[in-house]
Design a protein around this motif. Sequence first.
Motif, PDB file in Angstrom:
ATOM      1  N   LYS A  83     -10.106 -16.968   2.088  1.00 15.95           N
ATOM      2  CA  LYS A  83      -9.575 -18.131   1.385  1.00 15.95           C
ATOM      3  C   LYS A  83     -10.630 -18.873   0.556  1.00 15.95           C
ATOM      4  CE  LYS A  83      -5.228 -18.180   2.699  1.00 15.95           C
ATOM      5  NZ  LYS A  83      -4.116 -18.132   1.724  1.00 15.95           N
ATOM      6  N   GLU A 119       1.597 -12.681   5.689  1.00 16.94           N
ATOM      7  CA  GLU A 119       1.185 -14.021   5.277  1.00 16.94           C
ATOM      8  C   GLU A 119       1.461 -14.220   3.794  1.00 16.94           C
ATOM      9  OE1 GLU A 119      -2.811 -16.847   5.358  1.00 16.94           O
ATOM     10  OE2 GLU A 119      -2.976 -14.685   5.674  1.00 16.94           O
ATOM     11  N   THR A 137       1.193 -15.895   0.041  1.00 14.15           N
ATOM     12  CA  THR A 137       0.144 -16.416  -0.828  1.00 14.15           C
ATOM     13  C   THR A 137       0.678 -16.498  -2.253  1.00 14.15           C
ATOM     14  OG1 THR A 137      -2.085 -16.028  -1.702  1.00 14.15           O
ATOM     15  CG2 THR A 137      -0.772 -14.088  -1.196  1.00 14.15           C
ATOM     16  N   THR A 161      -1.828  -7.479  -2.056  1.00 19.14           N
ATOM     17  CA  THR A 161      -0.527  -8.144  -1.915  1.00 19.14           C
ATOM     18  C   THR A 161       0.615  -7.294  -2.474  1.00 19.14           C
ATOM     19  OG1 THR A 161      -0.721  -9.264  -4.044  1.00 19.14           O
ATOM     20  CG2 THR A 161      -1.600 -10.422  -2.107  1.00 19.14           C
TER      21      THR A 161
END
Length: 203
Positions: A130, A178, A180, A199
């Motif tokens: 992050k 998760e 994002t 992703t």
Amino acid sequence: MYYQEITLLPDSEISPHFIWQKLYTQLHIALADVYNQHGINTIGVSFPDYRYELAGNKRVATLGKRLRVFAQSERDLYTLNLTAWLARLSDYVHIKRISEVGNKAKSYVVVKRYRYKHPLIKAMEYAKYKGINVVTALQTLPKDYAQGKQDIPFVYIHSESTQRNGKKHQFRLSIWQEQTNQPRNGVFNRYGLSQDGTTVPHW
């Protein structure tokens, strides 16, 4: 980007867990084959109905009943040929045709295998991913994820590469998804899962 969606059909006699096991084992074999035969390692998955949350005192952890398989090109999905690989499961799953993602995506998700690690190690990895410091990561990392709770959504599958006593090894594949807002290109493993933050679109 292109995708194909698979939906588990309701069956009063067979549990969704059993269907997931058969489906994901076949998917694993298909992804291993398309890599070995064609070198394709850019096919990833997501679970549109994935849920891992607290609802009062009850923990909800489920993969849901849909699976999306993504690839950068339509050709890669045709090469994968899910319809052929899942033919034996035609009574238990419905496979949609290959479609373009277009403007469907509202965000992105990282879908990866979950393995327990000490909270501090996990926070350090999260901080690096992050771009934040470790203290902030410890405060913002979902508590259940950081503490290594074991009721992450999972599926049992048979490994094609590992055998014990001459039999294929069955293991529990825990999956963490998760959300994002930042897309990231990369490769996926033979389970369609990210190993480096790659992703896939989410909607």
